[in-house]
Design an enzyme around this catalytic site. Sequence first.
Site, PDB file in Angstrom:
ATOM      1  N   HIS A 270      -5.442  -9.839   8.286  1.00 24.05           N
ATOM      2  CA  HIS A 270      -4.196  -9.078   8.133  1.00 24.05           C
ATOM      3  C   HIS A 270      -3.000  -9.903   8.620  1.00 24.05           C
ATOM      4  O   HIS A 270      -2.941 -10.290   9.785  1.00 24.05           O
ATOM      5  CB  HIS A 270      -4.342  -7.782   8.948  1.00 24.05           C
ATOM      6  CG  HIS A 270      -3.146  -6.900   8.984  1.00 24.05           C
ATOM      7  ND1 HIS A 270      -3.172  -5.608   8.501  1.00 24.05           N
ATOM      8  CD2 HIS A 270      -1.893  -7.078   9.467  1.00 24.05           C
ATOM      9  CE1 HIS A 270      -1.999  -5.043   8.693  1.00 24.05           C
ATOM     10  NE2 HIS A 270      -1.201  -5.908   9.273  1.00 24.05           N
TER      11      HIS A 270
ATOM     12  N   ARG B 170       0.850  -1.195   0.000  1.00 22.73           N
ATOM     13  CA  ARG B 170       0.000   0.000   0.000  1.00 22.73           C
ATOM     14  C   ARG B 170       0.885   1.244   0.000  1.00 22.73           C
ATOM     15  O   ARG B 170       1.671   1.450   0.927  1.00 22.73           O
ATOM     16  CB  ARG B 170      -0.894   0.004   1.237  1.00 22.73           C
ATOM     17  CG  ARG B 170      -1.855   1.194   1.344  1.00 22.73           C
ATOM     18  CD  ARG B 170      -2.662   1.082   2.640  1.00 22.73           C
ATOM     19  NE  ARG B 170      -3.357  -0.197   2.716  1.00 22.73           N
ATOM     20  CZ  ARG B 170      -3.873  -0.695   3.847  1.00 22.73           C
ATOM     21  NH1 ARG B 170      -3.759  -0.030   4.981  1.00 22.73           N
ATOM     22  NH2 ARG B 170      -4.488  -1.875   3.830  1.00 22.73           N
TER      23      ARG B 170
ATOM     24  N   ASP C 157      -3.677  -8.666   3.065  1.00 20.57           N
ATOM     25  CA  ASP C 157      -5.040  -8.850   3.576  1.00 20.57           C
ATOM     26  C   ASP C 157      -5.708  -9.901   2.707  1.00 20.57           C
ATOM     27  O   ASP C 157      -5.769  -9.748   1.477  1.00 20.57           O
ATOM     28  CB  ASP C 157      -5.834  -7.544   3.496  1.00 20.57           C
ATOM     29  CG  ASP C 157      -5.300  -6.471   4.435  1.00 20.57           C
ATOM     30  OD1 ASP C 157      -4.641  -6.811   5.421  1.00 20.57           O
ATOM     31  OD2 ASP C 157      -5.552  -5.281   4.158  1.00 20.57           O
TER      32      ASP C 157
ATOM     33  N   HIS D 295       1.670  -2.130   5.639  1.00 24.16           N
ATOM     34  CA  HIS D 295       1.473  -2.497   4.230  1.00 24.16           C
ATOM     35  C   HIS D 295       2.477  -1.787   3.325  1.00 24.16           C
ATOM     36  O   HIS D 295       2.853  -2.317   2.277  1.00 24.16           O
ATOM     37  CB  HIS D 295       0.056  -2.127   3.781  1.00 24.16           C
ATOM     38  CG  HIS D 295      -0.992  -3.101   4.197  1.00 24.16           C
ATOM     39  ND1 HIS D 295      -1.309  -4.215   3.446  1.00 24.16           N
ATOM     40  CD2 HIS D 295      -1.812  -3.131   5.270  1.00 24.16           C
ATOM     41  CE1 HIS D 295      -2.291  -4.878   4.035  1.00 24.16           C
ATOM     42  NE2 HIS D 295      -2.616  -4.243   5.145  1.00 24.16           N
TER      43      HIS D 295
ATOM     44  N   GLU E 232      -7.427  -7.571  13.395  1.00 17.97           N
ATOM     45  CA  GLU E 232      -7.997  -7.828  12.069  1.00 17.97           C
ATOM     46  C   GLU E 232      -7.687  -9.269  11.643  1.00 17.97           C
ATOM     47  O   GLU E 232      -6.519  -9.603  11.400  1.00 17.97           O
ATOM     48  CB  GLU E 232      -7.424  -6.840  11.043  1.00 17.97           C
ATOM     49  CG  GLU E 232      -7.752  -5.389  11.358  1.00 17.97           C
ATOM     50  CD  GLU E 232      -7.053  -4.395  10.442  1.00 17.97           C
ATOM     51  OE1 GLU E 232      -7.438  -3.200  10.471  1.00 17.97           O
ATOM     52  OE2 GLU E 232      -6.122  -4.787   9.704  1.00 17.97           O
TER      53      GLU E 232
END
Length: 225
Positions: free
Chosen positions: A207, A94, A146, A139, A204
Amino acid sequence: MKKPQTFALLLALLLLLAACATQRPDGFVHLDQMLRSATYDVRYYNGDNFVGTRIDGYEAGRVLLSREAASALAAAEQELETESLRLKIFDGYRPQLAVEHFKRWAADPHDTRMKDRFYPDLEKQDLFRLGYIAERSGHSRGSTVDLTLADAGTGQELDMGSPFDFFGPISHHDTPLITPQQARNRERLRNLMIRHGFRPYAEEWWHYTLENEPYPDSYFDFPVR
């Protein structure tokens, strides 16, 4: 050295650094070139996410990871083939540009169009404090993914008790809010990823980060394309 020459050299250096920051390093690969059966739902590209629009830095619906993380994921995929399951990928690398987009969104109290679906019991300004969004995301180091599990025949996702990117206690690994079957599905994904060198994130269930990530101190900002 004359001042104009010094300024010109400094400017050239800054431009070179900026260009390097937006170029994909050789150590990154596209997952669709490494995995054989995985499917993809790149939410930050297709707009089906908690912001409700395409996120800055996502210029294609593809997923990038460090070569080491991608190789570990390929080994996990190979194991799943004996269980009639496949990986479904939502996000990988990301850009920091995307994180900045999240920060601007969180600072706007009027934009709550996706609240009912993704964070019905939370206020958006609390999402950073509670750890659902980071001002500097793991990320961006390139070895976090994910994902979920899906049936290899139908493509149907296994029921994990909450959807990807749902912000609330029900998405935590230790939640008591899900059924025994949903807990077993999460444990199946968790055990698979741990066996192949990834560590989970407590808040999460989707993740995971490679334990021996190759760029532990680097936060990249080249676009996904």
